[in-house]
Design a protein around this motif. Structure first.
Motif, PDB file in Angstrom:
ATOM      1  N   GLY A   3       0.840  -1.199   0.000  1.00  0.00           N
ATOM      2  CA  GLY A   3       0.000   0.000   0.000  1.00  0.00           C
ATOM      3  C   GLY A   3       0.866   1.235   0.000  1.00  0.00           C
ATOM      4  N   ARG A   4       0.229   2.358   0.245  1.00  0.00           N
ATOM      5  CA  ARG A   4       0.905   3.648   0.078  1.00  0.00           C
ATOM      6  C   ARG A   4       2.064   3.892   1.034  1.00  0.00           C
ATOM      7  NH1 ARG A   4      -2.811   7.262  -2.738  1.00  0.00           N
ATOM      8  NH2 ARG A   4      -4.632   5.974  -3.095  1.00  0.00           N
ATOM      9  N   LEU A   5       2.053   3.257   2.213  1.00  0.00           N
ATOM     10  CA  LEU A   5       3.104   3.543   3.198  1.00  0.00           C
ATOM     11  C   LEU A   5       4.233   2.520   3.181  1.00  0.00           C
ATOM     12  CD1 LEU A   5       0.996   4.659   6.310  1.00  0.00           C
ATOM     13  CD2 LEU A   5       1.794   6.028   4.379  1.00  0.00           C
ATOM     14  N   LEU A  62       1.965  -5.901   8.041  1.00  0.00           N
ATOM     15  CA  LEU A  62       0.544  -6.036   8.382  1.00  0.00           C
ATOM     16  C   LEU A  62      -0.335  -5.093   7.553  1.00  0.00           C
ATOM     17  CD1 LEU A  62       0.819  -5.811  12.296  1.00  0.00           C
ATOM     18  CD2 LEU A  62       0.643  -7.898  10.948  1.00  0.00           C
ATOM     19  N   ASP A  82      -4.580  -1.007   9.066  1.00  0.00           N
ATOM     20  CA  ASP A  82      -5.663  -0.856  10.056  1.00  0.00           C
ATOM     21  C   ASP A  82      -5.367  -1.605  11.360  1.00  0.00           C
ATOM     22  OD1 ASP A  82      -8.108  -0.129   7.850  1.00  0.00           O
ATOM     23  OD2 ASP A  82      -6.431  -1.377   7.182  1.00  0.00           O
ATOM     24  N   GLY A 141      -0.373   5.789   9.467  1.00  0.00           N
ATOM     25  CA  GLY A 141      -0.940   7.130   9.304  1.00  0.00           C
ATOM     26  C   GLY A 141      -1.673   7.580  10.568  1.00  0.00           C
ATOM     27  N   ASN A 197      -4.280   9.197  10.735  1.00  0.00           N
ATOM     28  CA  ASN A 197      -5.716   8.982  10.547  1.00  0.00           C
ATOM     29  C   ASN A 197      -6.150   7.613  11.063  1.00  0.00           C
ATOM     30  OD1 ASN A 197      -4.063   8.207   8.210  1.00  0.00           O
ATOM     31  ND2 ASN A 197      -5.965   7.487   7.303  1.00  0.00           N
ATOM     32  N   GLY A 226       3.489  10.166   3.486  1.00  0.00           N
ATOM     33  CA  GLY A 226       2.089   9.745   3.628  1.00  0.00           C
ATOM     34  C   GLY A 226       1.180  10.900   4.018  1.00  0.00           C
ATOM     35  N   TYR A 285     -14.342   6.479   7.631  1.00  0.00           N
ATOM     36  CA  TYR A 285     -13.769   6.961   8.904  1.00  0.00           C
ATOM     37  C   TYR A 285     -14.868   7.492   9.824  1.00  0.00           C
ATOM     38  CZ  TYR A 285      -9.344   6.407   6.562  1.00  0.00           C
ATOM     39  OH  TYR A 285      -8.267   5.862   5.910  1.00  0.00           O
ATOM     40  N   GLU A 344     -16.276   8.033  -2.741  1.00  0.00           N
ATOM     41  CA  GLU A 344     -16.441   9.184  -3.645  1.00  0.00           C
ATOM     42  C   GLU A 344     -17.601   9.021  -4.627  1.00  0.00           C
ATOM     43  OE1 GLU A 344     -13.694   7.330  -3.401  1.00  0.00           O
ATOM     44  OE2 GLU A 344     -13.332   6.393  -5.339  1.00  0.00           O
ATOM     45  N   ASP A 397     -13.539  11.842   3.374  1.00  0.00           N
ATOM     46  CA  ASP A 397     -12.518  10.896   2.921  1.00  0.00           C
ATOM     47  C   ASP A 397     -11.141  11.567   2.903  1.00  0.00           C
ATOM     48  OD1 ASP A 397     -11.490   8.488   2.027  1.00  0.00           O
ATOM     49  OD2 ASP A 397     -12.206   8.702  -0.032  1.00  0.00           O
ATOM     50  N   ILE A 398     -10.151  10.739   2.626  1.00  0.00           N
ATOM     51  CA  ILE A 398      -8.788  11.232   2.470  1.00  0.00           C
ATOM     52  C   ILE A 398      -8.661  11.924   1.122  1.00  0.00           C
ATOM     53  CG2 ILE A 398      -6.408  10.474   2.101  1.00  0.00           C
ATOM     54  CD1 ILE A 398      -6.867   8.296   4.140  1.00  0.00           C
ATOM     55  N   THR A 400      -9.196  12.654  -7.251  1.00  0.00           N
ATOM     56  CA  THR A 400     -10.357  11.747  -7.109  1.00  0.00           C
ATOM     57  C   THR A 400     -11.645  12.555  -6.939  1.00  0.00           C
ATOM     58  OG1 THR A 400      -8.916  10.123  -6.076  1.00  0.00           O
ATOM     59  CG2 THR A 400     -11.268   9.807  -5.751  1.00  0.00           C
TER      60      THR A 400
HETATM   61  O1  PRT Z   1      -4.207  -2.773   2.678  1.00  0.00           O
HETATM   62  P1  PRT Z   1      -4.148  -1.788   3.778  1.00  0.00           P
HETATM   63  O2  PRT Z   1      -5.366  -1.826   4.680  1.00  0.00           O
HETATM   64  O3  PRT Z   1      -2.842  -1.899   4.533  1.00  0.00           O
HETATM   65  O4  PRT Z   1      -4.074  -0.349   3.079  1.00  0.00           O
HETATM   66  P2  PRT Z   1      -5.258   0.682   2.748  1.00  0.00           P
HETATM   67  O5  PRT Z   1      -5.768   0.380   1.385  1.00  0.00           O
HETATM   68  O6  PRT Z   1      -6.226   0.792   3.876  1.00  0.00           O
HETATM   69  O7  PRT Z   1      -4.455   2.057   2.779  1.00  0.00           O
HETATM   70  P3  PRT Z   1      -3.583   2.804   1.651  1.00  0.00           P
HETATM   71  O8  PRT Z   1      -2.374   2.013   1.335  1.00  0.00           O
HETATM   72  O9  PRT Z   1      -4.440   3.248   0.520  1.00  0.00           O
HETATM   73  O10 PRT Z   1      -3.202   4.113   2.479  1.00  0.00           O
HETATM   74  C1  PRT Z   1      -2.407   4.018   3.618  1.00  0.00           C
HETATM   75  C2  PRT Z   1      -2.322   5.397   4.278  1.00  0.00           C
HETATM   76  O11 PRT Z   1      -1.734   6.321   3.356  1.00  0.00           O
HETATM   77  C3  PRT Z   1      -3.616   6.066   4.650  1.00  0.00           C
HETATM   78  O12 PRT Z   1      -4.144   5.581   5.877  1.00  0.00           O
HETATM   79  C4  PRT Z   1      -3.205   7.532   4.769  1.00  0.00           C
HETATM   80  O13 PRT Z   1      -2.625   7.765   6.039  1.00  0.00           O
HETATM   81  C5  PRT Z   1      -2.114   7.650   3.695  1.00  0.00           C
HETATM   82  N1  PRT Z   1      -2.547   8.338   2.454  1.00  0.00           N
HETATM   83  C6  PRT Z   1      -1.879   9.387   1.884  1.00  0.00           C
HETATM   84  C7  PRT Z   1      -3.585   8.056   1.665  1.00  0.00           C
HETATM   85  C8  PRT Z   1      -3.581   8.966   0.595  1.00  0.00           C
HETATM   86  N2  PRT Z   1      -2.501   9.777   0.751  1.00  0.00           N
HETATM   87  C9  PRT Z   1      -4.612   8.891  -0.417  1.00  0.00           C
HETATM   88  N3  PRT Z   1      -4.612   9.694  -1.350  1.00  0.00           N
HETATM   89  N4  PRT Z   1      -4.566   7.098   1.752  1.00  0.00           N
HETATM   90  C10 PRT Z   1      -5.504   7.022   0.802  1.00  0.00           C
HETATM   91  N5  PRT Z   1      -5.591   7.890  -0.268  1.00  0.00           N
HETATM   92  C11 PRT Z   1      -6.718   7.646  -1.226  1.00  0.00           C
HETATM   93  C12 PRT Z   1      -8.056   8.225  -0.737  1.00  0.00           C
HETATM   94  O14 PRT Z   1      -8.745   7.281   0.069  1.00  0.00           O
HETATM   95  C13 PRT Z   1      -8.813   8.515  -2.017  1.00  0.00           C
HETATM   96  O15 PRT Z   1      -9.435   7.361  -2.515  1.00  0.00           O
HETATM   97  O16 PRT Z   1      -6.484   8.262  -2.457  1.00  0.00           O
HETATM   98  C14 PRT Z   1      -7.681   8.873  -2.966  1.00  0.00           C
HETATM   99  C15 PRT Z   1      -7.554  10.358  -3.010  1.00  0.00           C
HETATM  100  O17 PRT Z   1      -6.331  10.725  -3.585  1.00  0.00           O
HETATM  101  P4  PRT Z   1      -6.232  12.014  -4.533  1.00  0.00           P
HETATM  102  O18 PRT Z   1      -4.764  12.166  -4.812  1.00  0.00           O
HETATM  103  O19 PRT Z   1      -7.006  11.706  -5.781  1.00  0.00           O
HETATM  104  O20 PRT Z   1      -6.793  13.204  -3.793  1.00  0.00           O
END
Ligand code: PRT
Ligand code: ZN
Length: 283
Positions: free
Chosen positions: A12-14, A50, A53, A70, A72, A90, A119, A144, A157-158, A164
């Protein structure tokens, strides 16, 4: 002493940045995507991979001693953990957003409206603080598309780039929280010397990332002006050049005002400016 465990996101992102910061601390380990656990060969540490979450609760319960996650996710789970260090990646904002043509104007207009989110805890707390009664609809992903489907009047949302929101005909309405990745620890291990050592290394890596090493040549007559622009770690180093009325100045400058500083240095007469990355600044 017991081997510490640190929990990081498996994928994932982190994930990438979490692995990178640990490797930059000099830790040697395999980043096997398929395994749940990896041992560090040159430090008493094991890495658990892991879902993000799960990380705050694993750390709260002492199953892992440390975690990278994160803010959040910590806020949403409500886990009781110690914040040890912000990690400068992140970064994102948690926002309420509405459709472009929505007539909602103030936070009070959310009363009685439906807001879709993954959330619910953070949103619920925010609405409570503002004394607003709205319907929070919890969905696990793709919030969204809620307003477009008539599922909700708004979403929470984030948001990172805002792409997005834009591609779903939504606009930002209210900022609720900003977040970045942080190093957390269980309440029990905060005084552990290995944690102190790891924290020291992480801070050195972060400090180095936020700065650049600069070398430049300047005529002695203009030296004072250049020194005033450069802080250095303690103060800038000045070295004589073979050409007698010139010196070389070595210093560090902050990444955030890098271009402003460079332009000011040029204007002050600096020549032959070299800029180099710094690997670590030992704190
Ligand atoms: O599988 P796992 O449960 O481990 O991962 P996950 O899918 O729940 O999380 P992941 O990997 O998507 O994100 C991990 C963490 O990265 C988040 O909890 C945030 O702390 C951080 N983070 C930073 C983000 C974003 N940037 C982000 N842009 N998490 C999610 N997004 C998503 C957001 O939900 C939305 O759908 O990206 C989209 C918006 O992005 P923009 O650039 O279009 O605005
Ligand atoms: Zn997750």
């Amino acid at each position: 002493m017991k081997t510490l465990k640190i929990a990081i996101q498996k994928s994932g992102r982190l994930n990438e940045k979490s692995v990178e910061i640990l490797k930059n601390c000099g830790l040697v380990f395999d980043n096997y995507k398929s395994s749940l656990i990896s041992s560090v060969s040159n430090f008493p540490l094991e890495i658990l991979f892991l879902r993000d979450d799960d990380i705050p609760e694993y750390v709260q319960d002492g199953i892992a001693d440390l975690g990278i996650v994160g803010e959040n996710v910590i806020a949403e789970t409500g886990a009781k953990v110690s914040y040890l260090q912000k990690l400068a990646f992140g970064r994102c904002n948690l926002k309420i957003a509405v459709q472009n043509n929505s007539d909602l104007k103030t936070v009070e207009d959310l009363a009685g409206k439906t807001i879709a989110t993954s959330y619910p805890v953070i949103l619920g707390k925010f609405l409570n603080e503002k004394n607003i009664k709205a319907n929070v609809r919890t969905i696990s992903g793709s919030v969204e598309i809620g307003p477009g489907l008539g599922l909700s009047d708004a979403i929470f949302d984030i948001v990172s780039t805002g792409g997005t929101l834009k591609s779903n005909g939504l606009k930002s309405f209210l900022d609720v929280m900003s977040s970045e990745a942080v190093l957390i620890g269980s309440k029990a291990i905060v005084d552990n010397p290995d944690v102190a050592e790891l924290l020291q290394r992480i801070r050195s890596v972060l400090a180095a990332k936020a700065t650049k090493y600069v070398v430049l040549n300047i005529k002695k007559a203009n030296l004072k002006q250049v020194i005033d622009l450069l802080p250095g770690v303690k103060s800038p180093t000045v070295i004589p050049l073979f050409e007698e009325d010139w010196v070389a100045v070595h210093s560090v400058i902050a990444e955030e005002d890098f271009w402003d500083k460079i332009n000011s240095l040029k204007a002050a007469g600096a020549e032959g400016i070299l800029v180099m990355p710094i690997e670590k600044i030992i704190m």
